[in-house]
Scaffold this motif. Structure first.
Motif, PDB file in Angstrom:
ATOM      1  N   ALA A   1       0.832  -1.197   0.000  1.00 19.22           N
ATOM      2  CA  ALA A   1       0.000   0.000   0.000  1.00 19.22           C
ATOM      3  C   ALA A   1       0.864   1.244   0.000  1.00 19.22           C
ATOM      4  O   ALA A   1       2.021   1.222   0.436  1.00 19.22           O
ATOM      5  N   VAL A   2       0.277   2.329  -0.496  1.00 16.85           N
ATOM      6  CA  VAL A   2       0.958   3.625  -0.515  1.00 16.85           C
ATOM      7  C   VAL A   2       0.026   4.682   0.063  1.00 16.85           C
ATOM      8  O   VAL A   2      -1.155   4.765  -0.309  1.00 16.85           O
ATOM      9  N   LEU A   3       0.554   5.492   0.970  1.00 16.48           N
ATOM     10  CA  LEU A   3      -0.166   6.628   1.524  1.00 16.48           C
ATOM     11  C   LEU A   3       0.446   7.910   0.967  1.00 16.48           C
ATOM     12  O   LEU A   3       1.603   8.218   1.251  1.00 16.48           O
ATOM     13  N   VAL A   4      -0.309   8.633   0.148  1.00 18.21           N
ATOM     14  CA  VAL A   4       0.164   9.910  -0.393  1.00 18.21           C
ATOM     15  C   VAL A   4      -0.038  10.961   0.695  1.00 18.21           C
ATOM     16  O   VAL A   4      -1.166  11.387   0.986  1.00 18.21           O
ATOM     17  N   ALA A   5       1.061  11.361   1.318  1.00 21.16           N
ATOM     18  CA  ALA A   5       1.001  12.188   2.525  1.00 21.16           C
ATOM     19  C   ALA A   5       1.100  13.670   2.198  1.00 21.16           C
ATOM     20  O   ALA A   5       2.031  14.365   2.620  1.00 21.16           O
ATOM     21  N   CYS A   6       0.131  14.136   1.439  1.00 20.79           N
ATOM     22  CA  CYS A   6      -0.030  15.571   1.187  1.00 20.79           C
ATOM     23  C   CYS A   6      -1.508  15.864   1.354  1.00 20.79           C
ATOM     24  O   CYS A   6      -2.345  15.222   0.705  1.00 20.79           O
ATOM     25  N   TYR A   7      -1.833  16.815   2.214  1.00 21.42           N
ATOM     26  CA  TYR A   7      -3.247  17.077   2.464  1.00 21.42           C
ATOM     27  C   TYR A   7      -3.813  17.951   1.346  1.00 21.42           C
ATOM     28  O   TYR A   7      -3.869  19.180   1.449  1.00 21.42           O
ATOM     29  N   SER A   8      -4.215  17.285   0.288  1.00 24.26           N
ATOM     30  CA  SER A   8      -4.757  17.957  -0.889  1.00 24.26           C
ATOM     31  C   SER A   8      -5.508  16.930  -1.716  1.00 24.26           C
ATOM     32  O   SER A   8      -5.449  15.731  -1.457  1.00 24.26           O
ATOM     33  N   VAL A   9      -6.218  17.428  -2.716  1.00 18.00           N
ATOM     34  CA  VAL A   9      -6.766  16.532  -3.727  1.00 18.00           C
ATOM     35  C   VAL A   9      -5.614  16.288  -4.696  1.00 18.00           C
ATOM     36  O   VAL A   9      -5.480  16.947  -5.725  1.00 18.00           O
ATOM     37  N   HIS A  10      -4.747  15.354  -4.342  1.00 18.00           N
ATOM     38  CA  HIS A  10      -3.473  15.195  -5.046  1.00 18.00           C
ATOM     39  C   HIS A  10      -3.601  14.200  -6.183  1.00 18.00           C
ATOM     40  O   HIS A  10      -4.124  13.087  -6.003  1.00 18.00           O
ATOM     41  N   SER A  11      -3.113  14.595  -7.345  1.00 20.70           N
ATOM     42  CA  SER A  11      -3.215  13.751  -8.540  1.00 20.70           C
ATOM     43  C   SER A  11      -2.452  12.441  -8.411  1.00 20.70           C
ATOM     44  O   SER A  11      -2.717  11.485  -9.147  1.00 20.70           O
ATOM     45  N   LEU A  12      -1.514  12.356  -7.474  1.00 22.56           N
ATOM     46  CA  LEU A  12      -0.765  11.111  -7.298  1.00 22.56           C
ATOM     47  C   LEU A  12      -1.653   9.954  -6.836  1.00 22.56           C
ATOM     48  O   LEU A  12      -1.349   8.791  -7.117  1.00 22.56           O
ATOM     49  N   VAL A  13      -2.730  10.264  -6.132  1.00 19.32           N
ATOM     50  CA  VAL A  13      -3.611   9.189  -5.662  1.00 19.32           C
ATOM     51  C   VAL A  13      -4.162   8.418  -6.854  1.00 19.32           C
ATOM     52  O   VAL A  13      -4.124   7.180  -6.896  1.00 19.32           O
ATOM     53  N   ALA A  14      -4.652   9.144  -7.849  1.00 16.13           N
ATOM     54  CA  ALA A  14      -5.171   8.485  -9.054  1.00 16.13           C
ATOM     55  C   ALA A  14      -4.051   7.861  -9.872  1.00 16.13           C
ATOM     56  O   ALA A  14      -4.181   6.743 -10.385  1.00 16.13           O
ATOM     57  N   GLU A  15      -2.929   8.563  -9.990  1.00 20.28           N
ATOM     58  CA  GLU A  15      -1.814   8.054 -10.802  1.00 20.28           C
ATOM     59  C   GLU A  15      -1.268   6.748 -10.238  1.00 20.28           C
ATOM     60  O   GLU A  15      -1.011   5.793 -10.996  1.00 20.28           O
ATOM     61  N   LEU A  16      -1.075   6.669  -8.935  1.00 20.80           N
ATOM     62  CA  LEU A  16      -0.488   5.473  -8.336  1.00 20.80           C
ATOM     63  C   LEU A  16      -1.496   4.338  -8.216  1.00 20.80           C
ATOM     64  O   LEU A  16      -1.111   3.174  -8.066  1.00 20.80           O
ATOM     65  N   SER A  17      -2.780   4.660  -8.292  1.00 22.72           N
ATOM     66  CA  SER A  17      -3.802   3.622  -8.259  1.00 22.72           C
ATOM     67  C   SER A  17      -3.769   2.753  -9.515  1.00 22.72           C
ATOM     68  O   SER A  17      -4.409   1.695  -9.554  1.00 22.72           O
ATOM     69  N   LYS A  18      -3.011   3.185 -10.513  1.00 23.31           N
ATOM     70  CA  LYS A  18      -2.865   2.377 -11.723  1.00 23.31           C
ATOM     71  C   LYS A  18      -2.066   1.102 -11.446  1.00 23.31           C
ATOM     72  O   LYS A  18      -2.135   0.152 -12.221  1.00 23.31           O
ATOM     73  N   TYR A  19      -1.307   1.108 -10.341  1.00 23.40           N
ATOM     74  CA  TYR A  19      -0.643  -0.128  -9.897  1.00 23.40           C
ATOM     75  C   TYR A  19      -1.697  -0.956  -9.168  1.00 23.40           C
ATOM     76  O   TYR A  19      -1.942  -0.765  -7.969  1.00 23.40           O
ATOM     77  N   GLN A  20      -2.331  -1.845  -9.866  1.00 23.90           N
ATOM     78  CA  GLN A  20      -3.533  -2.479  -9.336  1.00 23.90           C
ATOM     79  C   GLN A  20      -3.275  -3.409  -8.156  1.00 23.90           C
ATOM     80  O   GLN A  20      -4.202  -3.757  -7.419  1.00 23.90           O
TER      81      GLN A  20
END
Length: 260
Positions: A86-105
């Motif tokens: 699992a990965v926790l994107v630790a920036c308090y924002s609507v951060h595009s990395l959440v969607a980008e890294l979700s491509k790693y299924q």
């Protein structure tokens, strides 16, 4: 004699700091280390490359941090492997990395923003009382960015009122200020934002809307007691998104194993 049970496989969680501040990464890890985690949970950390902003304060910074991290070939190799669960994107924002890294299924991915909202909903489930929750954060950019983000996450139309969400209250600081500005100045500016939040109604949960705010729980608690009195102020939830994210990722990993 009973056969020994196989040891439960570790859950490996990467806490990904989307800015290039190593001090902020250290603060996040210190907050996580205070949690009572199972021995089966392993925490790893990552700090964005120097090409990423040291403090994420607007959409341009979000975009720049996303590019810097996606360009990191070594990280991409690790994420494509089975190194992490699992990965926790630790920036308090609507951060595009959440969607980008979700491509790693094979990975479970969330951001601290998303995890905080899910946790608030679990902590304040009663629909008929007048309790509210709100976000206290840094600069003015975040008022619309996070306010709109809450509605999108909850599936609300932008014109729909949310009577449980008190709003976003800003201190005028930047994320980096929490590690460079004097504690007295940080507390003074944070107290102004908190006073506005608590005066908006019966606030039962405060979300710290910046990963750099880890460790400022006492300031928030003091402000809650000043606003509501000792008995009520001590019952206010103070939510750290990094901690909430770790707990949520554990549960999501277990849920995927159980329900798929």
């Amino acid at each position: 004699m009973a056969e020994p049970q196989p040891r439960q496989r570790s859950l490996r969680i990467l806490v990904l700091n989307a800015n290039s501040s190593t001090a902020m990464t250290t603060g996040m890890v210190a907050a996580v280390e205070k949690l009572s985690l199972s021995d089966s949970v392993e925490i790893f950390s990552y700090t964005a490359p120097p090409s990423a902003p040291a403090s994420i304060d607007n959409q341009e910074d979000i975009d720049a941090s996303t590019k810097a991290i996606l360009d990191d070939a070594e990280l991409a190799k690790d994420l494509a492997s089975t190194k992490y669960d699992a990965v926790l994107v630790a920036c308090y924002s609507v951060h595009s990395l959440v969607a980008e890294l979700s491509k790693y299924q094979h990975l479970v991915v969330t951001g601290i923003f998303e995890a905080s909202i899910t946790t608030v909903l679990a902590l304040t489930p009663a629909p008929l009382n007048n309790d509210k929750w709100g976000i206290v954060t840094t600069g003015k950019f975040w008022e619309d960015h996070l306010g709109d983000g809450v509605k999108v996450f909850l599936g609300q139309d932008s014109s729909t009122a949310n009577h449980k969400f008190a709003g976003v209250f800003t201190s005028g600081l930047t994320a980096g200020d929490f590690h460079t500005v004097s504690p007295e100045e940080v507390n003074a500016k944070l107290e102004v934002a908190l006073a506005q939040l608590f005066s908006s109604g019966n606030v039962s949960c405060v979300v710290m809307g910046c990963a750099g705010m880890a460790g400022l729980e006492n300031t928030i608690r003091t402000a809650a007691i000043a606003a509501y009195g000792k008995a009520t102020g001590e019952q206010v939830y103070i939510l750290d998104g990094v901690k909430a994210g770790i707990f949520q990722l554990q549960q999501t990993i277990r849920s995927k194993q159980a329900f798929r």
